[in-house]
Motif scaffolding. Structure first.
Motif, PDB file in Angstrom:
ATOM      1  N   THR A  18       0.754  -1.404  -0.174  1.00  0.00           N
ATOM      2  CA  THR A  18       0.081   0.023   0.275  1.00  0.00           C
ATOM      3  C   THR A  18       0.960   1.279   0.468  1.00  0.00           C
ATOM      4  O   THR A  18       0.592   2.150  -0.683  1.00  0.00           O
ATOM      5  CB  THR A  18      -1.101   0.520   1.660  1.00  0.00           C
ATOM      6  OG1 THR A  18      -1.811  -1.210   1.571  1.00  0.00           O
ATOM      7  CG2 THR A  18      -2.195   1.157   1.655  1.00  0.00           C
ATOM      8  N   ARG A 141      -5.761  -6.838   9.784  1.00  0.00           N
ATOM      9  CA  ARG A 141      -6.060  -6.321   8.738  1.00  0.00           C
ATOM     10  C   ARG A 141      -5.535  -7.578   7.410  1.00  0.00           C
ATOM     11  O   ARG A 141      -6.681  -6.911   6.569  1.00  0.00           O
ATOM     12  CB  ARG A 141      -4.053  -5.421   8.248  1.00  0.00           C
ATOM     13  CG  ARG A 141      -4.484  -4.232   9.247  1.00  0.00           C
ATOM     14  CD  ARG A 141      -3.096  -3.971   8.533  1.00  0.00           C
ATOM     15  NE  ARG A 141      -2.856  -2.949  10.395  1.00  0.00           N
ATOM     16  CZ  ARG A 141      -1.767  -1.712  10.080  1.00  0.00           C
ATOM     17  NH1 ARG A 141      -0.638  -2.554   8.695  1.00  0.00           N
ATOM     18  NH2 ARG A 141      -1.849  -1.178  10.833  1.00  0.00           N
ATOM     19  N   ARG A 142      -5.320  -8.689   6.971  1.00  0.00           N
ATOM     20  CA  ARG A 142      -5.280  -9.157   6.311  1.00  0.00           C
ATOM     21  C   ARG A 142      -6.588 -10.129   6.664  1.00  0.00           C
ATOM     22  O   ARG A 142      -7.253 -10.119   5.211  1.00  0.00           O
ATOM     23  CB  ARG A 142      -4.107 -10.349   6.087  1.00  0.00           C
ATOM     24  CG  ARG A 142      -4.068 -11.799   5.436  1.00  0.00           C
ATOM     25  CD  ARG A 142      -3.772 -11.768   3.933  1.00  0.00           C
ATOM     26  NE  ARG A 142      -3.044  -9.772   3.464  1.00  0.00           N
ATOM     27  CZ  ARG A 142      -1.549 -10.432   3.508  1.00  0.00           C
ATOM     28  NH1 ARG A 142      -1.071 -11.747   3.506  1.00  0.00           N
ATOM     29  NH2 ARG A 142      -0.899  -9.444   2.800  1.00  0.00           N
ATOM     30  N   LYS A 144      -9.586  -8.681   7.319  1.00  0.00           N
ATOM     31  CA  LYS A 144     -10.070  -8.262   6.305  1.00  0.00           C
ATOM     32  C   LYS A 144     -10.293  -8.157   4.795  1.00  0.00           C
ATOM     33  O   LYS A 144     -11.441  -8.327   3.916  1.00  0.00           O
ATOM     34  CB  LYS A 144     -10.061  -6.056   6.970  1.00  0.00           C
ATOM     35  CG  LYS A 144     -11.638  -5.751   6.789  1.00  0.00           C
ATOM     36  CD  LYS A 144     -11.365  -4.733   7.378  1.00  0.00           C
ATOM     37  CE  LYS A 144     -12.058  -3.391   6.958  1.00  0.00           C
ATOM     38  NZ  LYS A 144     -11.125  -2.028   7.695  1.00  0.00           N
ATOM     39  N   GLU A 145      -8.982  -7.668   4.641  1.00  0.00           N
ATOM     40  CA  GLU A 145      -8.460  -7.628   2.955  1.00  0.00           C
ATOM     41  C   GLU A 145      -9.337  -8.747   2.275  1.00  0.00           C
ATOM     42  O   GLU A 145      -9.910  -9.143   1.246  1.00  0.00           O
ATOM     43  CB  GLU A 145      -7.380  -8.023   2.735  1.00  0.00           C
ATOM     44  CG  GLU A 145      -6.200  -7.110   2.415  1.00  0.00           C
ATOM     45  CD  GLU A 145      -4.967  -7.220   2.266  1.00  0.00           C
ATOM     46  OE1 GLU A 145      -4.378  -5.989   3.200  1.00  0.00           O
ATOM     47  OE2 GLU A 145      -4.093  -8.095   1.804  1.00  0.00           O
ATOM     48  N   SER A 147     -11.688 -11.100   3.628  1.00  0.00           N
ATOM     49  CA  SER A 147     -13.059 -11.251   3.636  1.00  0.00           C
ATOM     50  C   SER A 147     -13.897 -10.058   2.463  1.00  0.00           C
ATOM     51  O   SER A 147     -14.445 -10.512   2.238  1.00  0.00           O
ATOM     52  CB  SER A 147     -13.583 -10.821   5.383  1.00  0.00           C
ATOM     53  OG  SER A 147     -14.065  -9.966   5.214  1.00  0.00           O
ATOM     54  N   ASN A 148     -13.250  -9.086   2.113  1.00  0.00           N
ATOM     55  CA  ASN A 148     -13.667  -8.241   1.433  1.00  0.00           C
ATOM     56  C   ASN A 148     -13.300  -8.891  -0.329  1.00  0.00           C
ATOM     57  O   ASN A 148     -14.169  -8.244  -1.418  1.00  0.00           O
ATOM     58  CB  ASN A 148     -12.479  -7.174   1.345  1.00  0.00           C
ATOM     59  CG  ASN A 148     -12.881  -6.382   2.348  1.00  0.00           C
ATOM     60  OD1 ASN A 148     -13.866  -5.754   3.214  1.00  0.00           O
ATOM     61  ND2 ASN A 148     -12.003  -5.073   2.607  1.00  0.00           N
ATOM     62  N   SER A 149     -12.815  -9.790  -0.080  1.00  0.00           N
ATOM     63  CA  SER A 149     -12.344 -10.372  -1.518  1.00  0.00           C
ATOM     64  C   SER A 149     -13.606 -11.412  -1.633  1.00  0.00           C
ATOM     65  O   SER A 149     -13.059 -13.066  -2.093  1.00  0.00           O
ATOM     66  CB  SER A 149     -11.076 -10.232  -1.792  1.00  0.00           C
ATOM     67  OG  SER A 149     -10.337 -11.204  -1.193  1.00  0.00           O
ATOM     68  N   GLY A 150     -13.885 -12.158  -0.479  1.00  0.00           N
ATOM     69  CA  GLY A 150     -14.788 -13.024  -0.572  1.00  0.00           C
ATOM     70  C   GLY A 150     -14.584 -14.647   0.120  1.00  0.00           C
ATOM     71  O   GLY A 150     -15.111 -15.247  -0.519  1.00  0.00           O
ATOM     72  N   HIS A 152     -13.453 -16.157   3.601  1.00  0.00           N
ATOM     73  CA  HIS A 152     -13.703 -16.371   4.701  1.00  0.00           C
ATOM     74  C   HIS A 152     -12.567 -17.860   4.960  1.00  0.00           C
ATOM     75  O   HIS A 152     -13.312 -19.354   4.880  1.00  0.00           O
ATOM     76  CB  HIS A 152     -15.413 -16.949   4.268  1.00  0.00           C
ATOM     77  CG  HIS A 152     -16.669 -15.651   4.445  1.00  0.00           C
ATOM     78  ND1 HIS A 152     -15.557 -14.370   4.261  1.00  0.00           N
ATOM     79  CD2 HIS A 152     -17.312 -15.362   3.128  1.00  0.00           C
ATOM     80  CE1 HIS A 152     -16.980 -12.901   3.868  1.00  0.00           C
ATOM     81  NE2 HIS A 152     -16.984 -14.592   3.135  1.00  0.00           N
TER      82      HIS A 152
END
Ligand code: DC
Length: 212
Positions: A18, A141-142, A144-145, A147-150, A152
């Protein structure tokens, strides 16, 4: 200024990518996330389905083309795990060396992030940053990343994977992750993305002034 290299190293999920991308956009540098090279080799090895063979992995590394680091699936967890194993093979690392070294000296400036940028790829980089954060913050953080990309999974699993990968990346015989004495430490545990990027950008500006 024609050449200016920013070397960013640090453990997994500390924010290197980032920060690297943001610096590249702000200062007009080219950016290379070097982890993608190891991931691309790992993905091809997994697709080939065979056992981990060093010679085969090195041939894949030598034959990589730019499109390979844009392939779908490079962030999948088995690719992530495999990439850390692949990265411990000396022949794979040497096959990827020339490309990374010449990238680091491109006209117009370059920022590279990985594990061995300051130690092996660009030891004479104008600026070296060592980006880190506490383990549980990186794991959160990982998670969350993912789960944001589906994808779980659980916090405990992400944390265990991350620690195992760090242990391997820090203890391998060649190009192990370590902070060099001349690297600026950027601990992002308590920082937002914007704050971390501002600190990194301030370091770039300071080095610009120093080398001009
Ligand atoms: O930065 P990343 O998580 O995408 O990297 C994936 C793996 O590749 C990492 O576990 C170790 C390896 N790697 C490396 O050995 N050297 C680099 N310069 C970058 C990555």
């Amino acid at each position: 200024m024609r050449r200016f290299t920013v070397a960013i190293d640090g453990p997994a999920a500390a924010g290197k990518g980032t920060i690297g991308r943001a610096l590249a956009a702000r200062f007009g540098f080219a950016h290379l996330d070097t982890g993608l090279l190891y991931r691309a080799v790992a993905l091809k090895m997994l697709e080939a389905g065979g056992p981990l063979d060093a010679g085969h992995a090195a041939r894949i590394a030598r034959d990589l083309v730019p499109a390979d680091i844009e392939a779908l699936g490079l962030r999948r967890s088995e690719v992530t795990r495999e990439s850390s194993r692949i990265a411990a093979i000396p022949k794979v690392r040497s096959a990827l060396l020339d490309f990374q070294r010449s990238f680091s000296r491109r006209d117009g400036g370059a920022v590279l992030d990985g594990r061995d940028i300051a130690t092996v790829i660009a030891p004479d980089a104008e600026l070296k940053l060592y980006v880190t954060a506490e383990d549980d913050v990186r794991a959160r953080r990982r998670l969350k990343e993912l789960s944001n990309s589906g994808i779980h999974t659980t916090f405990g699993k992400v944390l265990a994977d991350l620690r195992e990968r760090d242990r391997r990346d820090q203890n391998r015989g060649l190009a192990a992750l370590r902070r060099t004495d001349d690297a600026i430490l950027l601990d992002t545990t308590e920082l937002s993305i914007a704050q971390a990027v501002e600190e990194a950008a301030a370091a770039v500006n300071e080095r610009f002034d120093a080398v001009r």
